[in-house]
Write a protein that holds these residues in place. Structure first.
Motif, mmCIF file in Angstrom:
data_model
loop_
_atom_site.group_PDB
_atom_site.id
_atom_site.type_symbol
_atom_site.label_atom_id
_atom_site.label_comp_id
_atom_site.label_asym_id
_atom_site.label_seq_id
_atom_site.Cartn_x
_atom_site.Cartn_y
_atom_site.Cartn_z
ATOM 1 N N LEU A 31 -78.230 -22.972 14.647
ATOM 2 C CA LEU A 31 -77.492 -22.711 13.413
ATOM 3 C C LEU A 31 -78.217 -21.658 12.587
ATOM 4 O O LEU A 31 -79.444 -21.567 12.608
ATOM 5 N N VAL A 32 -77.450 -20.871 11.851
ATOM 6 C CA VAL A 32 -78.022 -19.810 11.027
ATOM 7 C C VAL A 32 -78.224 -20.326 9.604
ATOM 8 O O VAL A 32 -77.313 -20.863 8.979
ATOM 9 N N LEU A 33 -79.449 -20.149 9.095
ATOM 10 C CA LEU A 33 -79.793 -20.519 7.730
ATOM 11 C C LEU A 33 -80.082 -19.270 6.921
ATOM 12 O O LEU A 33 -80.355 -18.192 7.476
ATOM 13 N N TYR A 79 -84.482 -18.285 0.559
ATOM 14 C CA TYR A 79 -84.363 -17.962 -0.863
ATOM 15 C C TYR A 79 -84.256 -16.457 -1.107
ATOM 16 O O TYR A 79 -83.671 -16.016 -2.096
ATOM 17 N N ASN A 80 -84.808 -15.655 -0.185
ATOM 18 C CA ASN A 80 -84.769 -14.190 -0.317
ATOM 19 C C ASN A 80 -83.629 -13.561 0.472
ATOM 20 O O ASN A 80 -83.638 -12.361 0.737
ATOM 21 N N ASP A 81 -82.656 -14.389 0.862
ATOM 22 C CA ASP A 81 -81.452 -13.942 1.563
ATOM 23 C C ASP A 81 -81.707 -13.479 2.991
ATOM 24 O O ASP A 81 -80.885 -12.770 3.577
ATOM 25 N N ASN A 82 -82.827 -13.871 3.571
ATOM 26 C CA ASN A 82 -83.089 -13.569 4.977
ATOM 27 C C ASN A 82 -82.405 -14.605 5.855
ATOM 28 O O ASN A 82 -82.438 -15.802 5.556
ATOM 29 N N GLU A 83 -81.785 -14.151 6.938
ATOM 30 C CA GLU A 83 -81.165 -15.072 7.876
ATOM 31 C C GLU A 83 -82.195 -15.524 8.911
ATOM 32 O O GLU A 83 -82.907 -14.704 9.498
ATOM 33 N N VAL A 84 -82.289 -16.846 9.111
ATOM 34 C CA VAL A 84 -83.262 -17.416 10.040
ATOM 35 C C VAL A 84 -82.581 -18.502 10.862
ATOM 36 O O VAL A 84 -81.466 -18.928 10.561
ATOM 37 N N VAL A 85 -83.275 -18.941 11.920
ATOM 38 C CA VAL A 85 -82.801 -20.073 12.721
ATOM 39 C C VAL A 85 -83.912 -21.116 12.770
ATOM 40 O O VAL A 85 -85.071 -20.824 12.431
ATOM 41 N N GLN A 139 -80.206 -22.563 2.791
ATOM 42 C CA GLN A 139 -78.787 -22.903 2.724
ATOM 43 C C GLN A 139 -78.155 -22.506 4.049
ATOM 44 O O GLN A 139 -78.597 -21.553 4.693
ATOM 45 N N PHE A 140 -77.136 -23.242 4.475
ATOM 46 C CA PHE A 140 -76.450 -22.865 5.703
ATOM 47 C C PHE A 140 -75.674 -21.570 5.498
ATOM 48 O O PHE A 140 -75.015 -21.378 4.482
ATOM 49 N N ASP A 159 -90.968 -28.244 18.636
ATOM 50 C CA ASP A 159 -90.087 -27.507 19.546
ATOM 51 C C ASP A 159 -88.620 -27.728 19.215
ATOM 52 O O ASP A 159 -87.736 -27.419 20.018
ATOM 53 N N CYS A 160 -88.367 -28.300 18.034
ATOM 54 C CA CYS A 160 -86.997 -28.546 17.567
ATOM 55 C C CYS A 160 -86.268 -29.609 18.371
ATOM 56 O O CYS A 160 -85.031 -29.651 18.366
#
Length: 464
Positions: free
Chosen positions: A331-333, A336-342, A412-413, A437-438
């Motif tokens: 899922l893409v998160l 706070y700085n508007d960077n997209e992460v997983v 945030q999602f 390892d999630c």
């Protein structure tokens, strides 16, 4: 704000319409929604953060007004012209109505806030023995009914308003009595619920299981849900003994709830709602696939809503992918700085993923305070907070800043609806515990339980 209505043409008496409008201070996005069980409208705010909307072919009843993850109920009847002004920094407390139909709604808002305040002290009342508990509840109920009678004496109000106002008082009282044995006896001694005074539930003869006017009313639904939780105890304790700790995930107990709902509720919309949420709550915590299938089959036999069946089937599919040892969905998160992460890029050690919503301010504060304590106690475990609101992407940041919460592990999602579905998130009370390892260790943990802290202590000792 009454000037908002001045440019509207007058309508003939008897036409089924209502106006609702207002101004939003510190808006979280650029729209509001008005909804009921039969309609959903999205209304844009203008440049001054105001709106005005006419509902034609109005079905009198309770409507949900929502903005930025927060909502409140408003009673709309033919030819009402409800205007309000609210500040999102203090949503419920700042909401005051003016215009035709305002007095009844201001009364309902006050009743809601009074009930909310009393319910915060409810668990303390549950420590009282039954006669003292009843005495306190009876006194509060009597005072509220007397206050309502005085309110009604000044003006003629519709039967619908009288029903809703009376329900708000009586069914809050009923719900508290249904919940009481769970708080007073606790799960260890709940079998003694039969020791309550003989007339403790005498009000049950007055229950209306099928009042469609109340289908959107939180107090009514809270009572019904608590009521069936209580009624199903009889079946549960036919096999359990007083030595057994009450198990809310018992398949016997949950199948009995579905059977009782099916037998006592005839209104399809009310019945389907109760069936859906009872099944959802069981499936979300059950670890036994055969028992889950039994409850699912029972639900599908009794539910008449294709939409609800599709929802539960979809939930069942998502939960299969959230078993212990499975990897978190990709899922893409957004940070706070508007960077997209997983998840893979931000999880580097055992991690607790917890969720929060601005519509539940008490829970969001408590969860962050609890996480702060747990971080100190378990420094080798990470904690990630995820906001689940589906609104303007600056709103959740404003909430964090408002409470001075750290923002380094807050997200945030990117796609809230899809993500909530994939993680089977039905309540912000649920958290997920994963390895570095999630991989899922526990898909459904509760932050505030001693069992959770014991699990964290065991995780802390392991080398991952």
């Amino acid at each position: 704000m009454t000037s908002l209505l001045s440019c509207k043409k007058s309508v003939e008496a008897g036409e089924d319409y209502a106006f609702i409008g207002g101004e939003v201070i510190n808006p979280n996005n650029d729209y509001v929604t008005i909804s009921s069980s039969t309609r959903f409208d999205t209304i844009a705010l203008d440049a001054k953060n105001r709106f005005l909307f006419k509902i034609n072919n109005l079905k009198p009843g309770l409507y949900a007004f929502a903005h930025g993850g927060e909502y409140q109920m408003v009673l709309l009847e033919p030819q009402d012209s409800i205007i309000f002004r609210l500040n999102t920094n203090d949503f419920d407390e700042s909401l005051v109505y003016t215009g035709r139909g305002a007095k009844k709604n201001n009364y309902l808002i006050k009743m809601f806030l009074d009930n909310e305040q009393e319910n915060q002290n409810f668990m303390n009342l549950c420590q009282f023995e039954p006669s003292r508990f009843e005495k306190v509840l009876d006194s509060t109920r009597h005072s509220k009914l007397k206050e309502l009678d005085e309110f009604l004496s000044f003006k003629s109000y519709s039967d619908l308003f009288k029903t809703i106002a009376t329900t708000g008082i009586n069914y809050n009282y009923y719900a508290n009595k249904e919940i009481y044995p769970f708080g007073y006896y606790g799960y260890r001694n709940l079998i003694h619920y039969n020791d309550l005074p003989e007339n403790f539930y005498s009000y049950r003869k007055d229950i209306d299981y099928n009042n469609e006017d109340l289908i959107e009313f939180y107090t009514y639904n809270k009572f019904l849900y608590s009521h069936f939780n209580n009624l199903a105890l009889k079946k549960y304790y036919q096999t359990a003994t007083h030595y057994d700790l009450f198990d809310r995930t018992s398949v016997i107990y949950n199948l009995e709830k579905l059977n009782l709902i099916d037998s006592l509720v005839s209104n399809p919309a009310i019945k389907n709602n109760l069936l859906k949420y009872t099944t959802r709550d069981f499936m979300s915590v059950s670890e036994d696939s055969l028992e889950t299938q039994k409850v699912l089959n029972s639900f599908l036999e009794k539910c008449s809503s294709d939409r609800d069946k599709n929802y539960i089937n979809s939930l069942a599919f998502s939960l299969k992918g959230l078993k212990k040892g499975k990897k978190l969905p990709k899922l893409v998160l957004v940070d706070y700085n508007d960077n997209e992460v997983v998840f893979d890029s931000i999880i580097t050690k055992p991690t607790v993923i917890y969720f929060w919503s601005s519509s539940l301010p008490l829970l969001l504060k408590n969860s962050h305070y609890k996480v702060k304590q747990l971080k100190t106690k378990f420094p080798n475990i990470d904690f990630i907070g995820i906001n689940i609101n589906d609104d303007d992407n600056t709103h959740w940041k404003k909430i964090l800043n408002q409470y001075n919460f750290p923002v380094t592990h807050e997200f945030q999602f990117k796609y809230p609806n899809e993500s909530l579905k994939a993680l089977a998130i039905n309540s912000v009370k649920k958290s997920i515990l994963v390895t570095k390892d999630c991989k899922i260790i526990n898909p459904n943990v509760l932050l505030y339980t001693s069992e959770f802290e014991e699990e964290l202590a065991q995780i802390s000792k392991k080398k991952w």
